[in-house]
Design an enzyme around this catalytic site. Structure first.
Site, mmCIF file in Angstrom:
data_model
loop_
_atom_site.group_PDB
_atom_site.id
_atom_site.type_symbol
_atom_site.label_atom_id
_atom_site.label_comp_id
_atom_site.label_asym_id
_atom_site.label_seq_id
_atom_site.Cartn_x
_atom_site.Cartn_y
_atom_site.Cartn_z
ATOM 1 N N ASP A 182 0.631 -1.287 0.142
ATOM 2 C CA ASP A 182 0.145 0.043 -0.040
ATOM 3 C C ASP A 182 0.308 1.173 -0.020
ATOM 4 O O ASP A 182 1.530 1.459 0.773
ATOM 5 C CB ASP A 182 -1.116 0.408 1.226
ATOM 6 C CG ASP A 182 -2.495 0.446 1.129
ATOM 7 O OD1 ASP A 182 -2.441 1.809 0.536
ATOM 8 O OD2 ASP A 182 -3.275 -0.518 0.861
ATOM 9 N N SER A 188 -6.170 4.288 -1.278
ATOM 10 C CA SER A 188 -6.290 2.800 -1.383
ATOM 11 C C SER A 188 -7.690 2.154 -1.611
ATOM 12 O O SER A 188 -7.910 0.926 -2.239
ATOM 13 C CB SER A 188 -6.048 2.595 0.309
ATOM 14 O OG SER A 188 -5.043 2.873 0.485
ATOM 15 N N HIS A 223 -11.380 11.047 0.071
ATOM 16 C CA HIS A 223 -13.076 10.643 1.279
ATOM 17 C C HIS A 223 -14.217 11.629 0.902
ATOM 18 O O HIS A 223 -14.822 11.401 1.088
ATOM 19 C CB HIS A 223 -12.521 10.638 2.767
ATOM 20 C CG HIS A 223 -11.886 9.880 2.878
ATOM 21 N ND1 HIS A 223 -11.386 8.187 3.688
ATOM 22 C CD2 HIS A 223 -10.026 9.720 3.179
ATOM 23 C CE1 HIS A 223 -11.202 7.838 3.799
ATOM 24 N NE2 HIS A 223 -9.934 8.487 3.357
ATOM 25 N N ARG A 247 -4.032 15.523 5.250
ATOM 26 C CA ARG A 247 -3.228 14.300 5.290
ATOM 27 C C ARG A 247 -3.726 13.596 3.121
ATOM 28 O O ARG A 247 -2.744 13.560 2.862
ATOM 29 C CB ARG A 247 -4.407 13.495 5.881
ATOM 30 C CG ARG A 247 -3.529 11.540 5.877
ATOM 31 C CD ARG A 247 -3.762 10.627 6.645
ATOM 32 N NE ARG A 247 -3.737 9.475 6.895
ATOM 33 C CZ ARG A 247 -3.504 8.439 8.006
ATOM 34 N NH1 ARG A 247 -3.979 9.108 8.687
ATOM 35 N NH2 ARG A 247 -3.529 7.418 7.172
ATOM 36 N N ASP A 248 -4.896 14.038 2.717
ATOM 37 C CA ASP A 248 -5.105 13.784 1.749
ATOM 38 C C ASP A 248 -4.551 15.031 0.773
ATOM 39 O O ASP A 248 -5.056 15.304 -0.424
ATOM 40 C CB ASP A 248 -6.537 13.740 0.956
ATOM 41 C CG ASP A 248 -7.138 12.488 1.856
ATOM 42 O OD1 ASP A 248 -5.441 10.885 1.700
ATOM 43 O OD2 ASP A 248 -7.514 11.891 2.489
ATOM 44 N N ARG A 308 -9.508 14.557 11.182
ATOM 45 C CA ARG A 308 -9.833 13.557 11.002
ATOM 46 C C ARG A 308 -9.582 12.861 11.146
ATOM 47 O O ARG A 308 -9.632 11.620 11.994
ATOM 48 C CB ARG A 308 -9.387 13.146 9.237
ATOM 49 C CG ARG A 308 -7.848 13.589 8.990
ATOM 50 C CD ARG A 308 -7.779 13.082 7.791
ATOM 51 N NE ARG A 308 -7.594 12.217 7.543
ATOM 52 C CZ ARG A 308 -7.818 11.802 6.273
ATOM 53 N NH1 ARG A 308 -7.423 12.487 5.249
ATOM 54 N NH2 ARG A 308 -7.804 10.057 5.871
ATOM 55 N N ASP A 321 1.821 3.358 3.189
ATOM 56 C CA ASP A 321 1.285 4.457 3.056
ATOM 57 C C ASP A 321 0.471 5.300 5.240
ATOM 58 O O ASP A 321 0.504 6.052 4.467
ATOM 59 C CB ASP A 321 -0.317 3.991 2.358
ATOM 60 C CG ASP A 321 -1.520 4.606 2.206
ATOM 61 O OD1 ASP A 321 -1.240 6.079 1.917
ATOM 62 O OD2 ASP A 321 -2.679 4.528 2.577
#
Length: 531
Positions: A13, A63, A124, A154-155, A187, A420
């Site tokens: 990952d 993912s 997300h 994070r993203d 988050r 990841d």
């Protein structure tokens, strides 16, 4: 039926390919065994982002979509692309569940809560979808609108929430001050997926109970204060708006959860809707008030059966004849193995949204996919995985080697989460350790499975991450990438096609290796060159 040579799909990952650089943890880890694999066996550089995994052009992979496409053998238009279309055409404002929610709020003279990850990361959620619902609610005549925002980091880059929320405040002002930011939560707290219910409780308090939790009078000042103590967006401590003290989620309110990806929405959504959910038996929630039976909860997509609200804006259409399902029909025996953080990915997502394994938590006698088994290895209980970059990789390998020695399985799906999950911490050195750990585990597996049991390993990734830990602006990068990923097949007797290799072609390639006919639902071809 029994295959001549068993296949092991090893998914690393977040293991992408990039040019050598100080921020390339994959390259700097000096993965000696991986280099030997590439020198010994055929391998490809494959697409794992954008249109190749059903996402908009140049959108980084993730993912969920990665595992879906590894098992699908076709390009599946993903949730982000679907909801972008719904938003662009304003069909989201006409969605039946959303309109009924507006009606419910007006009838009860109550509040509409809009909750979700408020960023443009596209993994997300996307804030465009929440904003579209906000605008539709105003048109419908809703005036009591609460934003329960989850910040990302994070993203996206680590500290974008300030600007995102500043723009939202301006939008609220432009709409006659309809709407208020009622709570905020990083988050890390609101989107935990590993049963760390103490984190979820803090977010729950900010949204529902308004006790034993921080508060703010100015959201932008609060975020700046968090930044000053090195809390980036992901780690912002949950807090509620003092100017909206009585704006907590209460009886007769409605809440629309705008995340479309299930895995990190399940836990908080189950807590909000299901009194029988395991969190409510935990110490963290022993004194919390449950109001889920008194509210209307709407999710954008189906998250899990543990989210007991029946209101789903866009109900799922699970894929048929995915790799696992197809092999099951043929009577082949398969195993899925991962640690807690990624168990849903090698089950629910790999199976195209079919929940045969209860989102990865089923006992073997509860699995509804014939001839399928699961090994769930607990994830380490640490605050962040850079504190233990090895994660549970060694324990996974130990268990896997036990299973391999039984000579029972025709097909095994393995996920190593390290590249990841450690990559997401932004800790470059820890991510190098994570990568090196996987190099060691791959050698152990190869020496047992390939050399002693005549198996074939297909080693690949679902998306990139660890190969770009520092971006082009010399800033820490915690998010996924659009990088190509390797596909290594440990069979010296095959050649691989070089035309548009993609992770969505892995499933038909595995069937080709097994000498099994590819079903018509798998629209993509094998990457094996038979010429």
């Amino acid at each position: 039926m029994k295959v001549k040579r068993p296949i092991l799909l090893a998914i690393l990952d977040g293991w992408g390919l990039a040019e050598p650089d100080k921020g390339n943890a994959v390259d700097n880890a000096n993965m000696i065994f991986v280099k030997q694999l590439k020198q010994t066996y055929p391998w490809l550089k494959a697409h794992a982002s954008g249109k190749w995994v059903g996402l908009p052009e140049n959108q980084m992979g993730n993912s969920e979509v990665g595992h879906i496409h590894l098992g699908a053998g076709r390009i599946n238009l993903e949730s982000l692309a679907k909801l972008n279309h719904e938003t662009k055409t304003n069909n989201i404002a006409k969605n039946d569940e959303i309109v009924k929610t507006f009606e419910y709020v007006k009838k009860n003279n109550s509040a509409l809560h809009l909750m979700g990850l408020f960023s443009n990361g596209g993994v997300h959620s996307h804030f465009d979808h929440m904003i579209a619902i906000y605008k539709a609610a105003i048109v419908y005549g809703i005036t009591n609108i609460k934003f329960d925002l989850i910040t990302d980091g994070r993203d996206t880059k680590p500290k974008l929430a300030y600007d995102f929320i500043k723009n939202l405040l301006e939008l609220i002002k432009q709409n006659n001050n309809i709407g208020i930011i009622s709570s905020v939560s990083g988050r890390y707290y609101a989107m935990d997926r590993d049963k760390r219910f103490d984190r979820s409780r803090i977010a729950y308090n900010a949204i529902v109970n308004r006790n034993n939790v921080r508060s703010f009078t100015n959201i932008l000042d609060y975020i700046q204060q968090e930044y000053m103590i090195n809390h980036d967006d992901e780690m912002i401590i949950p807090a509620f708006n003092q100017d909206d003290f009585n704006g907590n989620l209460k009886a007769n309110d409605a809440i629309i959860m705008t995340n479309f990806r299930p895995d990190r929405a399940i836990q908080i959504s189950s807590i909000l809707t299901n009194k029988n959910y395991i969190a409510w038996q935990s110490e963290a929630f022993s004194d919390a008030e449950f109001i889920g039976d008194k509210i209307r909860f709407v999710s954008m997509m189906k998250y899990s059966d543990s989210v007991t609200s029946p209101h789903i804006a866009y109900p799922p259409k699970p894929l048929t004849n995915t790799l696992g399902q197809y092999l099951s029909k043929l009577g082949l025996k398969q195993l899925r193995i991962a640690e807690t953080e990624k168990i849903a990915h090698v089950t629910f997502f790999f199976d195209g949204g079919n929940d045969y394994f209860k989102n990865g938590l089923a006992k073997n006698d509860e699995i509804t996919l014939a001839n399928a088994y699961i090994d769930l290895i607990p994830s380490a209980k640490v605050a962040t995985y850079d504190l233990k970059p090895q994660m549970s990789a060694v324990e996974i390998t130990d268990k896997l080697l036990e299973e391999i020695k039984k000579d029972e399985f025709d097909f095994i799906v393995l996920n190593f989460a390290n590249c990841d999950m450690v990559g997401h911490t932004g800790n470059n050195k820890a991510t190098e350790i994570a990568c090196k750990t996987l190099d060691d585990q791959l050698k152990r597996i190869h020496d047992e499975f390939v050399l002693k049991h005549n198996g074939i390993m297909v080693i690949t990734a679902d998306h990139g991450n660890a190969e770009i830990m520092i971006d082009k602006d010399d800033q820490v990068n915690k998010k996924h990438t659009t990088s190509l990923v390797p596909i290594i097949i440990t069979d010296k007797n095959i050649k691989l096609k070089q035309n548009d290799p993609a992770i969505a072609k892995v499933a038909p390639t595995i069937l080709d290796l097994m000498n099994i006919e590819i079903p018509k639902e798998m629209e993509l071809e094998s990457m094996i060159d038979h010429n």
